[in-house]
Design a protein around this motif. Structure first.
Motif, PDB file in Angstrom:
ATOM      1  N   MET A   1       0.840  -1.215   0.000  1.00 58.42           N
ATOM      2  CA  MET A   1       0.000   0.000   0.000  1.00 58.42           C
ATOM      3  C   MET A   1       0.866   1.252   0.000  1.00 58.42           C
ATOM      4  O   MET A   1       1.913   1.292   0.636  1.00 58.42           O
ATOM      5  CB  MET A   1      -0.891   0.009   1.268  1.00 58.42           C
ATOM      6  N   THR A   2       0.384   2.289  -0.670  1.00 57.92           N
ATOM      7  CA  THR A   2       1.111   3.569  -0.648  1.00 57.92           C
ATOM      8  C   THR A   2       0.783   4.278   0.672  1.00 57.92           C
ATOM      9  O   THR A   2      -0.232   3.979   1.298  1.00 57.92           O
ATOM     10  CB  THR A   2       0.658   4.475  -1.803  1.00 57.92           C
ATOM     11  N   PRO A   3       1.595   5.261   1.066  1.00 54.08           N
ATOM     12  CA  PRO A   3       1.304   6.004   2.303  1.00 54.08           C
ATOM     13  C   PRO A   3      -0.099   6.611   2.295  1.00 54.08           C
ATOM     14  O   PRO A   3      -0.789   6.591   3.325  1.00 54.08           O
ATOM     15  CB  PRO A   3       2.391   7.076   2.328  1.00 54.08           C
ATOM     16  N   ASP A   4      -0.534   7.107   1.138  1.00 57.84           N
ATOM     17  CA  ASP A   4      -1.877   7.686   1.075  1.00 57.84           C
ATOM     18  C   ASP A   4      -2.957   6.642   1.327  1.00 57.84           C
ATOM     19  O   ASP A   4      -3.953   6.900   2.010  1.00 57.84           O
ATOM     20  CB  ASP A   4      -2.107   8.337  -0.297  1.00 57.84           C
ATOM     21  N   GLN A   5      -2.750   5.468   0.757  1.00 55.04           N
ATOM     22  CA  GLN A   5      -3.733   4.388   0.975  1.00 55.04           C
ATOM     23  C   GLN A   5      -3.756   3.959   2.441  1.00 55.04           C
ATOM     24  O   GLN A   5      -4.818   3.682   3.001  1.00 55.04           O
ATOM     25  CB  GLN A   5      -3.386   3.182   0.094  1.00 55.04           C
ATOM     26  N   ILE A   6      -2.581   3.907   3.050  1.00 58.22           N
ATOM     27  CA  ILE A   6      -2.504   3.534   4.463  1.00 58.22           C
ATOM     28  C   ILE A   6      -3.290   4.535   5.311  1.00 58.22           C
ATOM     29  O   ILE A   6      -4.080   4.170   6.173  1.00 58.22           O
ATOM     30  CB  ILE A   6      -1.032   3.460   4.937  1.00 58.22           C
ATOM     31  N   LEU A   7      -3.065   5.820   5.003  1.00 61.43           N
ATOM     32  CA  LEU A   7      -3.735   6.870   5.765  1.00 61.43           C
ATOM     33  C   LEU A   7      -5.250   6.810   5.573  1.00 61.43           C
ATOM     34  O   LEU A   7      -6.017   6.927   6.530  1.00 61.43           O
ATOM     35  CB  LEU A   7      -3.185   8.238   5.322  1.00 61.43           C
ATOM     36  N   THR A   8      -5.687   6.596   4.335  1.00 62.75           N
ATOM     37  CA  THR A   8      -7.129   6.512   4.061  1.00 62.75           C
ATOM     38  C   THR A   8      -7.752   5.343   4.814  1.00 62.75           C
ATOM     39  O   THR A   8      -8.804   5.484   5.442  1.00 62.75           O
ATOM     40  CB  THR A   8      -7.371   6.341   2.536  1.00 62.75           C
ATOM     41  N   ALA A   9      -7.080   4.192   4.775  1.00 66.75           N
ATOM     42  CA  ALA A   9      -7.618   3.016   5.473  1.00 66.75           C
ATOM     43  C   ALA A   9      -7.667   3.273   6.975  1.00 66.75           C
ATOM     44  O   ALA A   9      -8.630   2.891   7.666  1.00 66.75           O
ATOM     45  CB  ALA A   9      -6.742   1.793   5.182  1.00 66.75           C
ATOM     46  N   HIS A  10      -6.658   3.946   7.496  1.00 65.13           N
ATOM     47  CA  HIS A  10      -6.608   4.227   8.934  1.00 65.13           C
ATOM     48  C   HIS A  10      -7.766   5.145   9.339  1.00 65.13           C
ATOM     49  O   HIS A  10      -8.422   4.927  10.357  1.00 65.13           O
ATOM     50  CB  HIS A  10      -5.263   4.875   9.268  1.00 65.13           C
ATOM     51  N   ARG A  11      -8.026   6.138   8.516  1.00 60.88           N
ATOM     52  CA  ARG A  11      -9.087   7.113   8.836  1.00 60.88           C
ATOM     53  C   ARG A  11     -10.483   6.517   8.680  1.00 60.88           C
ATOM     54  O   ARG A  11     -11.442   7.040   9.250  1.00 60.88           O
ATOM     55  CB  ARG A  11      -8.935   8.354   7.955  1.00 60.88           C
ATOM     56  N   ALA A  12     -10.576   5.443   7.910  1.00 61.03           N
ATOM     57  CA  ALA A  12     -11.902   4.836   7.702  1.00 61.03           C
ATOM     58  C   ALA A  12     -12.313   3.953   8.887  1.00 61.03           C
ATOM     59  O   ALA A  12     -13.464   3.523   8.979  1.00 61.03           O
ATOM     60  CB  ALA A  12     -11.883   4.005   6.419  1.00 61.03           C
ATOM     61  N   LYS A  13     -11.358   3.677   9.798  1.00 60.60           N
ATOM     62  CA  LYS A  13     -11.682   2.795  10.933  1.00 60.60           C
ATOM     63  C   LYS A  13     -12.525   3.537  11.972  1.00 60.60           C
ATOM     64  O   LYS A  13     -12.470   4.768  12.033  1.00 60.60           O
ATOM     65  CB  LYS A  13     -10.383   2.383  11.633  1.00 60.60           C
ATOM     66  N   PRO A  14     -13.250   2.780  12.837  1.00 60.33           N
ATOM     67  CA  PRO A  14     -13.881   3.446  13.986  1.00 60.33           C
ATOM     68  C   PRO A  14     -12.784   4.096  14.841  1.00 60.33           C
ATOM     69  O   PRO A  14     -11.631   3.656  14.805  1.00 60.33           O
ATOM     70  CB  PRO A  14     -14.538   2.292  14.751  1.00 60.33           C
ATOM     71  N   ALA A  15     -13.143   5.124  15.605  1.00 63.30           N
ATOM     72  CA  ALA A  15     -12.128   5.875  16.357  1.00 63.30           C
ATOM     73  C   ALA A  15     -11.405   5.011  17.396  1.00 63.30           C
ATOM     74  O   ALA A  15     -10.229   5.224  17.675  1.00 63.30           O
ATOM     75  CB  ALA A  15     -12.773   7.083  17.035  1.00 63.30           C
ATOM     76  N   VAL A  16     -12.147   4.056  17.977  1.00 59.24           N
ATOM     77  CA  VAL A  16     -11.559   3.223  19.033  1.00 59.24           C
ATOM     78  C   VAL A  16     -11.774   1.754  18.693  1.00 59.24           C
ATOM     79  O   VAL A  16     -12.912   1.326  18.488  1.00 59.24           O
ATOM     80  CB  VAL A  16     -12.209   3.529  20.401  1.00 59.24           C
ATOM     81  N   LEU A  17     -10.700   0.987  18.607  1.00 55.85           N
ATOM     82  CA  LEU A  17     -10.825  -0.457  18.354  1.00 55.85           C
ATOM     83  C   LEU A  17     -10.679  -1.251  19.658  1.00 55.85           C
ATOM     84  O   LEU A  17     -10.219  -0.724  20.663  1.00 55.85           O
ATOM     85  CB  LEU A  17      -9.737  -0.921  17.385  1.00 55.85           C
ATOM     86  N   HIS A  18     -11.039  -2.522  19.588  1.00 57.09           N
ATOM     87  CA  HIS A  18     -10.828  -3.498  20.673  1.00 57.09           C
ATOM     88  C   HIS A  18     -11.589  -3.150  21.960  1.00 57.09           C
ATOM     89  O   HIS A  18     -11.270  -3.697  23.018  1.00 57.09           O
ATOM     90  CB  HIS A  18      -9.337  -3.668  21.001  1.00 57.09           C
ATOM     91  N   GLY A  19     -12.527  -2.216  21.897  1.00 56.86           N
ATOM     92  CA  GLY A  19     -13.298  -1.873  23.096  1.00 56.86           C
ATOM     93  C   GLY A  19     -12.466  -1.218  24.181  1.00 56.86           C
ATOM     94  O   GLY A  19     -12.781  -1.320  25.369  1.00 56.86           O
TER      95      GLY A  19
END
Ligand SMILES: [Zn+2]
Length: 409
Positions: A1-19
């Motif tokens: 993945m390119t840095p831009d793709q990494i950033l986009t995927a990161h921002r698409a996640k819910p704000a808090v993972l794993h509860g």
């Protein structure tokens, strides 16, 4: 993945993972993060929600609170309770009367040695071996039995099955140690049942560090932790037992991993006790004791991810256990070690902070290729699983690099 793709995927996640708790807090006394799981992340069920360390409103963690409680404990009376327990179980002819789970690390060496040498018990040691012994781990294991004059039952699980479960646990849960932890936890009660030795003695109650305070008030591990009800559902690596056949693992292959039935434990009267309830528990003292009495040797080199040389050094896969914790919780091996040592009065908070900044989250490169080969994935799959599990409330991606948003200071 390119840095831009990494950033986009990161921002698409819910704000808090794993509860995890959304606000990151570090203990004012011992540096521990409130993101740390309070129990080994869900051992049998799928681990979606993780319980984390208790903190009081004053910003002090429960492990530090327990330290105050510990000072008030009447240790001579606790030892009397231990004697009563051991008197009830001690065999007259030298046959096994207590089971000590462990792998010959400093803690199991200490517990088995004092049970035998000081209290006249006849321990049977029980070992679920590491994924791959380090040289020093194997040496310590052998010394432990030889010097202590101890019997041992080890169960090595089918390496193919174990690697498959470890791969699933890594890819689905980013918890590669889950199958090991399950197997290790359930083995001692299985041997207890088979050999009809109902007393099992563990070293420290994990509650001593980060479980709920109330659990420290009892010498016993709750039976619910190591037995199963008749209708219990099991998950391994986040996959339901019935679905594991799709991954080439049959029901029978899982036999070594499954807990004993609650009814069987009750019938034989199996009890798991913690030595840390009866003896004030000091990891560093256990280290000195085991060096002197059981020939224990520290790691000739520093373990990756920390500055310590005497804990958790027998498995080549250890580094990935701590590294994945660091990714999921922003809390790694150095923080773990430093928090204990502050509480034990061996280092200052200031020293701890410096050690954490230097070593926490260090990548375990020494056995990286071996780990990838072991679970049968490539580097791309590894990185993808790691990055997927970085929670946005903990991690930022800037200038092509991952950075923790909150660091202890
Ligand atoms: Zn603390």
């Amino acid at each position: 993945m390119t840095p831009d793709q990494i950033l986009t995927a990161h921002r698409a996640k819910p704000a808090v993972l794993h509860g995890l708790p959304e606000r990151v807090v570090f203990c004012k006394r011992c540096v521990m993060s409130n993101q740390r799981p309070s129990t080994s992340p869900e051992l049998v069920k799928r681990d979606t929600k993780i319980d984390t360390v208790g903190f009081d409103d004053d910003g002090v963690c429960h492990a530090c609170k327990f330290l105050e409680i510990k000072k008030q404990i009447d240790w001579p009376s606790r030892e009397k309770q231990l004697l009563q327990l051991l008197d009830k179980h001690r065999s007259k002819d030298g046959s096994w009367d207590v089971i000590v789970p462990g792998s010959g690390g400093k803690d199991s060496a200490y517990v088995s040695h004092i049970l035998k040498a000081k209290y006249g018990m006849n321990p049977l040691t029980v070992t679920w071996p590491p994924h791959a012994y380090t040289d020093i781990g194997w040496k310590n294991f052998q010394q432990w039995l030889r010097k202590g004059g101890l019997d041992n039952v080890s169960l090595t699980p089918n390496p193919k099955v174990h690697a498959t479960l470890t791969r699933l646990a890594f890819l689905n849960l980013l918890n590669p140690f889950q199958p090991f932890i399950i197997g290790q936890k359930n083995l001692a009660p299985r041997v207890a049942l088979e050999k009809k030795v109902p007393l099992i003695m563990y070293g420290e109650n994990q509650a001593e560090y980060h479980n709920k305070l109330v659990e420290n008030a009892s010498p016993l591990m709750s039976r619910a932790h190591y037995t199963a009800k008749a209708d219990q559902k099991f998950f391994f690596g986040g996959v339901a037992l019935e679905k594991l056949a799709e991954h080439g693992v049959r029901r029978g292959d899982l036999e070594p991993y499954l807990p004993i039935a609650e009814a069987d434990a009750e019938k034989l009267g199996i009890e798991i006790h913690y030595m840390s309830y009866y003896h004030a528990w000091q990891p560093q003292e256990n280290y000195y004791y085991s060096v002197e009495h059981t020939g224990f040797e520290p790691n000739p080199e520093r373990s990756e991810g920390t500055y310590s040389r005497y804990a958790s050094l027998d498995d080549r896969v250890d580094g990935f256990h701590y590294y994945t914790m660091f990714v999921k919780f922003g809390q790694g091996r150095a923080m773990n070690d430093a928090a204990h040592e502050i509480r034990d009065g061996h280092i200052s908070r200031e020293e701890a902070v410096a050690l954490i900044h230097k070593y926490d989250g260090e990548f375990p490169k020494k056995y990286y290729q071996e780990f990838l080969d072991y679970i049968g994935i490539d580097e791309g799959q590894f990185v993808e699983a790691i990055d997927k599990n970085r929670s946005p409330h903990l991690w930022d991606y800037q200038g092509g690099e991952w950075k923790l948003k909150h660091r202890v200071s």
